[in-house]
Design an enzyme around this catalytic site. Structure first.
Site, mmCIF file in Angstrom:
data_model
loop_
_atom_site.group_PDB
_atom_site.id
_atom_site.type_symbol
_atom_site.label_atom_id
_atom_site.label_comp_id
_atom_site.label_asym_id
_atom_site.label_seq_id
_atom_site.Cartn_x
_atom_site.Cartn_y
_atom_site.Cartn_z
ATOM 1 C CG HIS A 38 -1.838 -1.096 1.391
ATOM 2 N ND1 HIS A 38 -1.726 -2.061 2.370
ATOM 3 C CD2 HIS A 38 -2.938 -1.422 0.674
ATOM 4 C CE1 HIS A 38 -2.725 -2.917 2.253
ATOM 5 N NE2 HIS A 38 -3.475 -2.574 1.239
ATOM 6 C CB SER A 187 -4.319 -7.028 4.456
ATOM 7 O OG SER A 187 -3.992 -5.801 3.854
HETATM 8 P P1 AMP Z 1 -6.348 -4.014 -0.459
HETATM 9 O O1 AMP Z 1 -6.220 -3.216 0.782
HETATM 10 O O2 AMP Z 1 -5.907 -5.432 -0.333
HETATM 11 O O3 AMP Z 1 -7.718 -3.875 -1.114
HETATM 12 O O4 AMP Z 1 -5.339 -3.371 -1.498
HETATM 13 C C1 AMP Z 1 -5.372 -2.005 -1.823
HETATM 14 C C2 AMP Z 1 -4.464 -1.738 -2.989
HETATM 15 O O5 AMP Z 1 -3.134 -2.117 -2.648
HETATM 16 C C3 AMP Z 1 -4.846 -2.575 -4.229
HETATM 17 O O6 AMP Z 1 -4.694 -1.760 -5.384
HETATM 18 C C4 AMP Z 1 -3.850 -3.683 -4.205
HETATM 19 O O7 AMP Z 1 -3.574 -4.236 -5.486
HETATM 20 C C5 AMP Z 1 -2.618 -2.973 -3.654
HETATM 21 N N1 AMP Z 1 -1.679 -3.955 -3.090
HETATM 22 C C6 AMP Z 1 -1.938 -4.902 -2.151
HETATM 23 N N2 AMP Z 1 -0.845 -5.663 -1.927
HETATM 24 C C7 AMP Z 1 0.125 -5.181 -2.740
HETATM 25 C C8 AMP Z 1 1.486 -5.539 -2.979
HETATM 26 N N3 AMP Z 1 2.080 -6.550 -2.357
HETATM 27 N N4 AMP Z 1 2.181 -4.823 -3.886
HETATM 28 C C9 AMP Z 1 1.601 -3.787 -4.553
HETATM 29 N N5 AMP Z 1 0.329 -3.403 -4.377
HETATM 30 C C10 AMP Z 1 -0.408 -4.082 -3.481
#
Ligand code: AMP
Length: 286
Positions: A38, A187
């Protein structure tokens, strides 16, 4: 100063004011429990935009009945601290009631692709995700919105929605951030034991194995998929959900041979109760 806004109307009036002041707005939608993945999006948003909004919202519309909506980690205070350190202008943190008041009906349908890959095990997921992202865009009015390639199918569907609906926002895809072990940050990794964290690196090892096979000159896509699938399946504790080699342009599967940019998409379950589902992907240079 980082402020926390929960009201959609207040968020909207704030961003409309920024637009009148000729500020560009960078937007990073998240479900919280922030990690380096993030933060990489947040840093890019800071670089490119005058104002940055991070949303923290665990969206009930994108969780199936037996999924982890109620147990999804929500370390809000820590997230706020990380956003403060990163110099974010506003954390948008609405409640589900505020975003979806009584009588809420309308949803976005992203079409066939929402039923494939992750959509097979999570049939309502992508339409629920597109609905909230579309709504958040209308509230935040971003110039740029930042998404991780970690959720490659999600990124693809969001770009498709913005094209289809002429949304005035530039979608910026950012590379996957990994642990030193190769495990893609997520997460949901907080659900894993130390042993499982090690086992889960098989997804990354499968990607590396496929890249090596391609380097050695084995371009048959079915062999490559079998190689990745076997590596994951043979790792204790892991159960393959899917492995696909798809076009990076259309996200549709290749036949025997890959033509143009290719992406390996993998998903697997780890553990028994509760089972955790992990995803990973990578560009495969043929
Ligand atoms: P989430 O909180 O899981 O919905 O993720 C929010 C944003 O963070 C989304 O655009 C995900 O693709 C991005 N994201 C989550 N994990 C990663 C990671 N390891 N590397 C890059 N972006 C990430």
């Amino acid at each position: 100063m980082t402020s926390i806004v929960t009201s959609p109307l207040k968020m909207q009036s704030t961003t409309l004011r920024w637009i009148r002041e000729d500020c560009s707005i960078g937007f990073v939608p998240t479900m919280g429990c922030l990690h380096e993945g993030h933060l990489s999006l947040i840093r890019e948003a800071k670089k490119r935009s005058d104002k940055v909004v991070v949303s923290i919202f665990v969206n009930p519309l994108q969780f199936g009945k037996n999924e982890d909506l109620s147990t999804y980690p929500r370390p809000f205070e820590r997230d706020v601290e990380l956003c403060r350190e990163a110099g974010i202008d506003v954390i948008f943190h609405p409640s589900a009631k505020e975003l979806y008041p009584r009588g809420f009906q309308t949803s976005i349908n992203g079409g066939e692709l929402t039923k494939m890959y992750c959509g097979k095990t999570r049939p309502i997921h992508f339409n629920g995700m597109l609905t909230v992202v579309s709504m958040l865009f209308d509230i935040v009015n971003p110039t740029f919105a930042f998404f991780g390639e970690k959720d490659f199918q999600q990124l693809f569907l969001i770009k498709q929605m913005c094209r289809d609906f002429h949304k005035p926002v530039e979608i910026v895809g950012m590379p996957i951030v990994r642990e030193a072990s190769g495990l893609a940050m997520s997460s949901r990794n907080t659900y894993l034991s130390e042993v499982q964290r090690e086992q889960a690196t098989c997804l990354y090892r499968a990607i590396e194995r496929v890249k090596n096979e391609v380097k050695k000159g084995n371009p048959n896509t079915r062999d490559l998929i079998a190689t990745a699938r076997n590596l994951v399946a043979q790792t204790p504790g892991m159960q393959v959900d899917y492995v696909h080699l798809v076009s990076g342009k259309t996200l549709l599967p290749f036949g025997d041979r890959a033509i143009g940019p290719a992406r390996l998409l993998l998903a697997a379950f780890i553990g028994q109760t509760p089972k955790v589902r992990l995803i990973d992907n990578a560009a495969i240079p043929f």
